[in-house]
Enzyme design. Structure first.
Site, mmCIF file in Angstrom:
data_model
loop_
_atom_site.group_PDB
_atom_site.id
_atom_site.type_symbol
_atom_site.label_atom_id
_atom_site.label_comp_id
_atom_site.label_asym_id
_atom_site.label_seq_id
_atom_site.Cartn_x
_atom_site.Cartn_y
_atom_site.Cartn_z
ATOM 1 N N GLY A 132 0.809 -1.208 0.000
ATOM 2 C CA GLY A 132 0.000 0.000 0.000
ATOM 3 C C GLY A 132 0.843 1.259 0.000
ATOM 4 O O GLY A 132 0.486 2.259 -0.644
ATOM 5 N N CYS A 133 1.975 1.220 0.703
ATOM 6 C CA CYS A 133 2.849 2.391 0.746
ATOM 7 C C CYS A 133 3.526 2.638 -0.596
ATOM 8 O O CYS A 133 3.745 3.795 -0.976
ATOM 9 C CB CYS A 133 3.894 2.222 1.845
ATOM 10 S SG CYS A 133 3.237 2.448 3.507
#
Length: 423
Positions: free
Chosen positions: A385-386
């Site tokens: 997600g990052c």
């Protein structure tokens, strides 16, 4: 109603991923290289309790929802769907879905997975960013397991954004390049004293001592980090110059240091404490000293207040807060620092995270044995997600260099000479 129909109602019939559920139904693109698998009814309970990213995270961490193929690719494919941006299913649609597949799957409430930090647990420890509560927040994230971090971070044991001299550079080359860039911005020279606040496993401390002959002290609230760092310092024969202590940066004596580095600590400080944080670091510097502040930031200064109860705060960084780069620079300036340089390394963090993700995938079985599948799943989802967040400019990474003037003398070169040669 079959679960595949529910999936199509929520994300659309043309979703570019495969979908398979425990009731045998399928949807989406059957030829896709990646997909979602609903393994049991508990996934529906989590989604009914918290429609959106939190429900999906709980279902995945608990093992009731699975991802086939590359996690980043799935998240990217889902980035434009209703659930991926936090949009919830309407109450009327939820009622229709519940009637179609059975009310009991929706009304049975399940506790969150044990990896989730509950607000009540943190409140018991005191107000946000009190010393006790900060220590617990750091313990939750950084004391997972040194062995686990070795599997993910690689030999450098560096949990901050690397700087890539070329796109082809290895993770270790890029982390060395980052430490050398910080060293050059600070103007480190033999005989200086460096304080590295929030020092992690001591990477900056050891680099400064080994490469520049600097007497370096690192401080961290993680006991496991401090113990690991001291062992590595001894192994490298750097004990005369380098030291890492398990302590709060606020307890370090003032007025003793030529240079200060802060790599990845500001995110844990909290907006209301940032002015005091910079004032404290200013007080610890000798006149003419420099501070290099390296922090994840938000892309703008005028965004709504940081969401304190989101997935990241619940599963990864309890009490973490991000601010805009201009806001941080202003607070640094107001604390007495003359700002001399700043840059955004957003793309570099996306590359760093891709390397960490590859390490985790390659060492998946060992990671699960070390910390359990639930925690390993948290990290797999969080890192992927990052990557997406940095690529899509949801978050950035800024280095800001400030000087504590000696009268009016900044003791800086006329032009920056920071960039190290590739190694």
């Amino acid at each position: 109603m079959r679960l595949a129909e529910m999936f199509e109602r929520v994300v659309g019939a043309g979703a570019p991923i495969r979908f398979r559920a425990y009731d045998g139904s399928t949807a989406g693109d059957p030829d896709s290289e990646f997909g979602l698998v609903v393994r049991g009814p508990a996934a529906l309970n989590y989604l009914a309790q918290s429609p959106g990213p939190l429900g999906l995270t709980r279902a995945y961490v608990a093992g009731h929802l699975d991802v086939e193929g590359d996690m980043y690719a799935v998240l990217r494919a889902m980035a434009d769907t209703a659930l991926s941006d936090g949009t919830t299913v309407s109450p009327g649609e939820l009622v229709r879905i519940a009637k179609g597949i059975g009310w009991v799957k929706f009304v049975n409430r399940l506790p969150p997975p044990p990896q989730e930090v509950r607000g009540s647990r943190m409140s018991y420890l005191g107000t946000r960013h009190s010393k006790n509560r900060d220590a617990e927040a750091i313990h939750h994230h950084y004391d997972v397991s040194n062995a686990f971090y070795e599997l993910v971070l690689g030999d450098s044991m560096t949990y901050t954004c690397a700087v890539y001299p070329t796109p082809e550079a290895t993770l270790e080359q890029a982390q060395f390049h980052k430490y050398e860039l910080v060293s050059r911005k600070l103007g480190l020279a033999e005989g200086m004293r460096l304080l590295d606040v929030g020092c992690g496993w001591g990477g900056m401390v050891m680099h400064a001592a080994r490469e520049h002959g600097v007497k370096a002290l690192g401080v961290t609230l993680s006991k496991e980090q401090a113990e690991w760092a001291q062992k590595r310092i001894a192994q490298e024969g750097l004990g005369d110059l380098a030291e890492v202590r398990h302590m709060d940066y606020r307890d370090v004596a003032d007025g003793e240091y030529d240079r200060i580095s802060s790599l990845g600590l500001t995110e844990h400080i909290g907006a209301k404490n940032v002015p005091g944080y910079f004032a404290s670091l200013h007080a610890k510097l000798k006149p003419g000293g420099r501070l290099l502040n390296h922090a994840i930031t938000r892309p703008r200064n005028d965004l709504p207040p940081f969401k304190r109860n989101g997935v990241i705060n619940r599963y990864v960084f309890p009490d973490g807060e991000l601010e805009g780069p201009g806001w941080l620079q202003t607070r640094m300036n107001d604390a007495g620092f003359e700002i001399r340089h700043q840059e955004n390394l957003r793309e570099h963090y996306a590359l760093t995270l891709r390397h960490w993700s590859a390490n985790l995938d390659r060492n998946w079985d060992a990671a699960v044995r070390e910390v359990g599948e639930g925690t390993a799943r948290v990290w797999r989802l969080y890192i992927a997600g990052c990557v997406l967040g940095f690529e899509q400019n949801v978050v950035q990474l800024h280095q800001i260099l400030g000087v504590k003037l000696d009268g009016t003398d900044a003791r800086m070169p006329l032009r920056p000479d920071f960039e190290p040669s590739p190694r």
